[in-house]
Design a protein around this motif. Structure first.
Motif: not given
Length: 529
Positions: A50, A53, A57, A59, A65, A92-93
């Protein structure tokens, strides 16, 4: 049958496609939850980065990610910014991005072998970075993936806020470097990326093995082999006759499959057979070749022999000129009428050239419910200054003496661009012209002959009223009826009722109509010889 207007046909075909999507989705849920079996393929390298970032995270599909930390970045000048959230879809992303006006590099440690490389883009304005100024190159080792690339022009052409570019590269050693370079000849140009995926693939999925003799090179004498020193770019991947398939529903490699409606150029009489109950046997190709739903659905030419013999079921795809393209066609016979070689034999045209004179899926597979695919390559040359042109795939029945049913079938399509001396970069799409609104106001100056104009308008209205009164008198005056006039009840004699029933059939013999939400049972004789 009722005579449907073209608009009604389009609307009801969309409704039928929605029903098909729901059925596919429900069956996918049943399979996953019923046996809990693992994916057909587990990639050794499965990196989802990602970019930009600072946190890990997940999705909407549940895929993780990882944060974009300095483990993967070099020490060159770089800047991370946070983009605005999207109004629809999965953020995301695409919520964050890595941007720079100078060159920057990502380095990864991976296992040797072929990989999917996916670059995700959300072209928008990031702080002082204007959306229209992003022009850059992308290199991996000796391969040029993108050159002078404009994500904004590409997104506008695709009519999508976000998109991804997928490549296939064979990695020789354990280090893989992705280099982003802004256009040095353009003021304020910059490079950016929102997400990077690196996913391993089976060594024989697309690349030829050492003992592989190759496959058909359309309009050429010698066969073709995909060598390990070639790079590929995925340009199209379709689930023909079915709904789109998300990366999470792939066979473990996170490929996206689109539906084929957008690319169908000659297929109005075609039908969409489905068979969710058939047990597929992957005895010819590996079970990771394509998701099972690809082989549950298909598009065929229809059940009318006369109609089928007078058209080609055709798809067209916009591609860059001057490259060789790798085409993979997926097949699976699942209709109850097709049981033995010779039942359904057809011709395959690629770029309007016969690539297969006698395609017989049962003969290739050895029986019903056995998925297979066939591979072809075709050279798309350049003519004059054209930068892009259409690559067509068409199907047509074999001569009547050669096939029991004059029909053809296709379940899936994959099209790849092959590198020329390490280069995959093509031109940007043309800029879509913006037509300025017409803000001119009507003139407020009164015409000098205003009274004369009003007088003429009054005369015209009175004349029209008088003509209408005479017409009404002639139409509605009493008159005696005429028997035996030959008119159909409720319709004038020139009104004809006609229409087409674009039906699709599953293994039970049930028909799913594309022009109405209804089903009916038909017998095998309706499938005309």
């Amino acid at each position: 049958m009722k005579n449907f207007t073209k608009r009604s046909l389009v609307l009801q075909k969309k409704i039928s496609a929605l029903i098909l999507f729901q059925l596919t989705f429900l069956h996918s849920l049943i399979i996953v939850s019923a046996d809990g079996s693992p994916m057909p393929y587990t990639p050794h390298d499965n990196i989802a980065l990602d970019c930009g970032s600072i946190d890990n995270n997940t999705d909407l599909a549940g895929r993780s990610w990882i944060a974009d930390n300095t483990i993967y970045l070099d020490k060159s000048d770089k800047l991370s910014v946070i983009s605005s959230s999207l109004t629809k879809g999965d953020s995301i992303p695409y919520r964050t991005s890595r941007l720079s006006r100078s060159q920057f590099t990502y380095s990864f440690t991976v296992t040797p072998g072929p990989k999917f490389i996916r670059l995700h883009f959300y072209p928008t304005s990031y702080l002082e970075f204007s959306r229209s100024n992003a022009f850059f190159d992308v290199h991996i080792g000796r391969y040029t993936l993108l050159k002078g690339f404009s994500p904004a022009l590409t997104a506008d052409y695709l009519k999508s806020e976000v998109f991804s570019k997928e490549f296939c590269i064979n990695v020789d050693d354990q280090n893989m470097t992705i280099l982003f370079t802004p256009n040095p000849n353009m003021l304020d140009s910059y490079a950016f990326v929102n997400g990077i995926e690196i996913v391993s693939m089976p060594s024989n999925l697309y690349y030829s093995t050492d003992n592989d003799t190759g496959f058909s090179f359309v309009n050429q004498l010698n066969p073709y082999r995909i060598l390990k020193n070639q790079a590929l770019e995925t340009v199209y991947r379709l689930n023909v006759g079915g709904s789109s398939i998300s990366p999470a529903q792939d066979t473990g490699m996170y490929r996206s499959w689109s539906d084929d409606e957008e690319y169908l150029t000659d297929g109005e009489p075609s039908v969409l057979p489905v068979n969710f109950s058939i047990n597929l046997s992957f005895s010819v190709i590996p079970n990771y070749s394509a998701p099972i739903p690809v082989y549950w659905t298909a598009r065929t030419m229809g059940i009318n022999k006369t109609v089928n013999e007078n058209y080609r079921l055709t798809w067209e795809f916009r591609v860059d000129s001057g490259f060789t393209y790798y085409v993979r066609l997926h097949f699976c016979e699942f209709q109850v009428e097709i049981t033995k070689p010779g039942d359904r034999v057809f011709q395959i045209y690629i770029d309007n050239i016969v690539a297969e004179h006698q395609a017989d899926v049962i003969s290739w597979a050895g029986g019903r419910g056995v998925p297979v695919y066939t591979d072809y390559t075709v050279m798309i040359g350049t003519a004059g200054t054209e930068r892009k042109r259409n690559l067509s795939i068409a199907l047509h029945p074999a001569p009547a003496w050669r096939t029991k049913y004059s029909d053809a079938i296709l379940n899936g399509v994959e099209i790849f661009k092959l590198s020329n001396d390490g280069n995959l970069a093509g031109p940007n799409p043309d800029r879509i012209p913006i037509i300025p609104p017409n803000n001119s106001l009507p003139s407020t100056t009164r015409p000098k002959n205003n009274r004369r104009t009003i007088f003429l308008i009054v005369i015209g209205v009175l004349s029209g009223f008088l003509a209408l009164s005479v017409l009404c008198f002639l139409i509605f005056r009493p008159k005696s009826g005429v028997e035996g006039s030959g008119r159909s009840e409720g319709y004038p004699s020139w009104y004809q009722i006609s229409g087409k029933d674009y039906s699709s059939m599953d293994g039970s013999g049930k028909v799913y109509s594309s022009v109405g939400i209804h089903s009916k049972n038909i017998s095998c004789p309706d499938f005309k010889h």
